[in-house]
Design an enzyme around this catalytic site. Structure first.
Site, PDB file in Angstrom:
ATOM      1  N   ASP A 265       9.772  35.438  18.719  1.00  0.00           N
ATOM      2  CA  ASP A 265      10.492  36.680  18.857  1.00  0.00           C
ATOM      3  C   ASP A 265       9.431  37.709  19.269  1.00  0.00           C
ATOM      4  OD1 ASP A 265      13.196  38.161  16.933  1.00  0.00           O
ATOM      5  OD2 ASP A 265      12.273  38.714  18.837  1.00  0.00           O
ATOM      6  N   TRP A 266       9.876  38.813  19.829  1.00  0.00           N
ATOM      7  CA  TRP A 266       8.925  39.771  20.424  1.00  0.00           C
ATOM      8  C   TRP A 266       8.108  40.474  19.337  1.00  0.00           C
ATOM      9  CZ3 TRP A 266      11.282  36.906  23.502  1.00  0.00           C
ATOM     10  CH2 TRP A 266      11.143  36.984  24.876  1.00  0.00           C
TER      11      TRP A 266
END
Ligand code: GLC
Length: 751
Positions: A265-266
């Protein structure tokens, strides 16, 4: 253009015929087996090129190998449609005029259809749009289990039951990937709240992990064949899930045989050594807050960039680690951006709008109807529509799943199309500031005047249609913020009570991605539960209210009377939700940001396997509306079931057949649900668990026969002693019903 320059030039020069292909380097030969292409390309890479593959080069792209004509990977959100283009190196939208798309219903709406055919249509349509927008990885679907109605992202997921979520996610992935676009099933794993999502350490039993939180991911990988999976921000066993030895190396790779790419995930990567050793392939968004602010660091400072290269050069981690990552990434590239057979895709076609409409139609849940619905136009002269959600564009907000649709039909527009000038409208309530600001209190004077206006007009109307709910602002169905109350916001309960007082002929329709408190439910003659339906939402809502569509949606999650009836909140112990902060703010988190990791928080899933209806059934705490509940404008009767054998032998199965008759006056669809219960077991088991379901269309007056094959897999539980699945001999029951609380027939058999 640079994406495919060299391979195209080589192919054109050498021709694409067999002789031409023979002359190409093996990795460029599309007639060669995938793994041979991967190995050939890997042999040609330098160490620097291998490392470069493993981390972002911009907000939503990761590099290829320009020297070899291997293009980069273009990624985009999201699960409900292709997000508007974001600038190369900032979180700002690029302001393109060519990136408006079809907004499909939220995945919790897809789950509410209980129809895998709708999931297939969804995957096909969204895959065509992602392909047309030249994306190689679509960052969705999400299948995190609905543990608490306060989770800000439940609208992006598929409900509280692993069987439903698993059955619905497989066709979505399979059809999406036929476009040469990779699905990225997320967020793996245990991302069941947004509070402290950046680092909350989830304490959950191995049994609950295996029986509740992993099965949908397992089906997505093993049956769906997802080409990528997104690691979640939180921790499990103290390790961040984006580089987690148990979840990624042991379960995902070794046990499930995943051959795709693990993408963070970012901002989900936090340690080079762990990222090198524990299963991460592509690092995205590091040092950002995962939603708005960008890196203060260059991409070469990512954990899997220069620090990794230097560790490899110093021999501190095996080169094998980067070879494994590069293999997975090359395989992904050959499946997507270097797949010459992939179609060209399409955008905003009639087929896509039809898919969005059909999914929306089948997702609407009729919770209650004392006969006022369907609303016959010729019976009313004045139909008053009240509520902000009748006009608000609900594709805005919610976080990374927000969309820029080319067209949307609001509920008010949909109703005006069908009922013409019989429809009048008043807002009824006002909301806080849009999107990501905390909900600003609306001045009391505004609240009062809007309510007085609505009540006065309700008195004069023949019938009222109330359209409210949540609206994807911060703290209500919005990424990175959990809800702060189980109640509807903006004083809606007071408004609904006042409207009932003013005119008992009222239909209440709330648009939300979650359960919520309904203190007025016993006093309204009709109640509809609708999720965010995207471009065609207003048309679906109007068609169900008018009876042009017979509602067939079923709840994908329970609706408790009160929050304390929900398993995650029953103890009132904050350690069970949202968790307890144990120490220092972790160094890599951005306190107070959308990625707030808190001060080393831990949340304990004390309810274990008793999530949702499993809790309500076993603890005998009835929900106001049960998992699987949803009415129709017709009536379905369940006949006497037949079972093929009253004993299931090891390795065998029993077949349960049930006749269902549409005894009403209009055609309709019913979801026949089969739950299995273990009558006695050495460990606590839920009273019953969903194991099969089938949605069938039955004409008025007709009868269909539905048959389910029950196998050993439907009887087993996860045994923590042997760390394996187990069945104990004894008697079992098959509960056949129209919902988890509306069981029509029961059959018994032994194992
Ligand atoms: C966000 C979300 C994730 C999304 C990604 C890129 O923080 O958690 O679902 O795909 O970052 O926007």
């Amino acid at each position: 253009m640079k994406r495919i320059l060299l391979p195209v030039m080589l192919t054109l020069a050498l021709g694409t015929g067999a002789r031409g292909q023979q002359a190409l380097p093996l990795y460029l030969r599309t007639d060669a087996p995938l793994e041979e292409r991967v190995e050939d390309a890997l042999r040609r890479l330098t160490l620097e090129e291998k490392v470069a593959l493993c981390h972002a080069q911009s907000k939503f792209t990761s590099p290829g190998v320009p020297r070899l004509g291997i293009p980069e990977l273009m990624m985009s959100d999201g699960p409900h449609g292709v997000r508007a283009e974001i600038e190369w190196n900032s979180w700002n939208y690029a302001g393109w005029t060519s990136d408006s798309i079809t907004a499909f219903p939220a995945l919790t709406a897809l789950a509410a259809t209980w129809n895998p055919e709708m999931a297939a249509r969804y995957g096909k349509a969204i895959g065509e749009e992602a392909r047309y927008r030249e994306k190689d990885v679509l960052l969705g679907p999400g299948v995190n289990i609905y543990r608490t109605p306060l989770n800000g992202r439940n609208f992006e997921y598929m409900g509280e039951d692993p069987c439903l979520a698993g059955e619905m996610v497989v066709p979505y992935i399979q059809e999406l990937q036929k476009n040469g676009v990779a699905a990225c099933v997320k967020h793996y794993a245990l991302n069941n709240q947004e509070q402290w999502r950046g680092s909350v350490d989830v304490a959950v039993s191995e049994r609950a992990l295996r029986e509740i939180y992993l099965p949908a991911f397992r089906k997505a990988v093993v049956e769906g064949g997802s080409w990528t999976i997104m690691g979640s921000y939180n921790r499990y066993l103290g390790q961040h899930c984006c580089h987690n030895e148990v979840l990624l190396n042991d379960i995902l790779r070794r046990e499930w045989g995943f051959d795709g790419c693990v993408i963070t995930d970012w901002g989900g990567a936090h340690d080079t050594r762990e990222a090198a050793l524990y299963g991460l392939d592509i690092e995205m968004g590091t040092y950002t807050n995962g939603l708005t602010s960008e890196s203060a660091f260059g991409y070469d400072q990512y954990y899997l960039a220069t620090p990794y290269l230097e560790m490899l050069r110093r021999g501190e981690v095996p080169v094998q680690t980067v070879d494994d990552k590069a293999r997975n990434i090359l395989r992904l590239i050959f499946r997507t951006s270097m797949n010459p057979d992939r179609p060209w895709g399409s955008l905003c076609t009639e087929e896509h709008y039809a898919a969005a409409k059909a999914i929306g139609d089948e997702s609407i849940v009729l919770l209650k109807n004392e006969g006022i619905l369907p609303l016959q136009a010729d019976r009313y002269a004045q139909i008053l529509v009240v509520g902000d959600n009748a006009v608000r564009r609900l594709t805005d907000g919610g976080g990374s799943s927000e969309l820029k649709p080319r067209k949307t039909i609001s509920p008010l527009e949909g109703l005006q199309t069908l009922y013409g000038d019989k429809i009048s409208y008043t807002r009824g309530y006002a909301c806080g500031r849009p999107l990501y600001e905390r909900i600003e209190e609306v001045p009391e004077s505004v609240v009062d005047s809007l309510r007085r206006e609505a009540v006065a007009r309700a008195r004069r109307a023949d019938v009222v249609i109330y359209i409210g709910g949540l609206n994807k602002n911060a703290y209500q169905d919005c990424e990175s913020t959990d809800r702060q109350s189980y109640d509807l916001p903006f004083h809606q309960n007071e408004l609904i009570e006042a409207l009932i007082e003013a005119n008992p002929n009222i239909v209440v329709l709330n648009i939300t991605g979650n359960a919520y408190a309904m203190p007025w439910a016993d006093r309204v003659p009709a109640l509809l539960h609708v999720s965010y339906l995207g471009s065609m939402g207003g048309a679906s809502i109007a068609d169900v209210i008018s009876g042009r569509v017979n509602p067939s949606g079923k709840l994908p999650y329970s609706i408790p009377y009160r929050l304390s009836d929900c398993a995650a909140h029953a103890s009132g112990n904050p350690a069970h939700y949202p968790g307890i902060e144990r120490g220092e703010v972790s160094k890599t988190m951005i306190p107070g940001s959308f990625l707030d990791g808190g001060a080393d928080p831990q949340v304990t899933y004390a309810e274990e396997i008793l999530v949702g209806y499993r809790w309500h059934d076993t603890q005998k705490i009835p929900a106001r509306y049960a998992f699987g509940h949803g009415l129709s404008y017709t009536v379905f009767d369940y006949g006497k079931p037949e079972i093929s054998d009253n004993r299931m032998h090891p390795g065998g199965s029993v077949r349960i057949r049930i006749p269902v008759t549409n005894s009403g006056s209009c055609d309709g669809m019913e979801v026949i649900q089969l739950y299995i219960g273990d009558d006695q077991c050495s460990v606590l088991r839920p009273l019953k668990e969903l194991k099969h379901f089938r949605k069938v269309f039955i004409r008025a007056g007709e009868r269909v026969e539905v048959e389910f094959a029950v196998t050993e897999e439907d009887l087993r539980f996860y045994d923590e002693t042997s760390h394996d699945w187990k069945i104990e001999k004894g008697s079992f029951k098959g509960y056949i019903g129209s919902s988890s609380s509306d069981i029509r027939r029961v059959v018994s058999f032994r194992y």
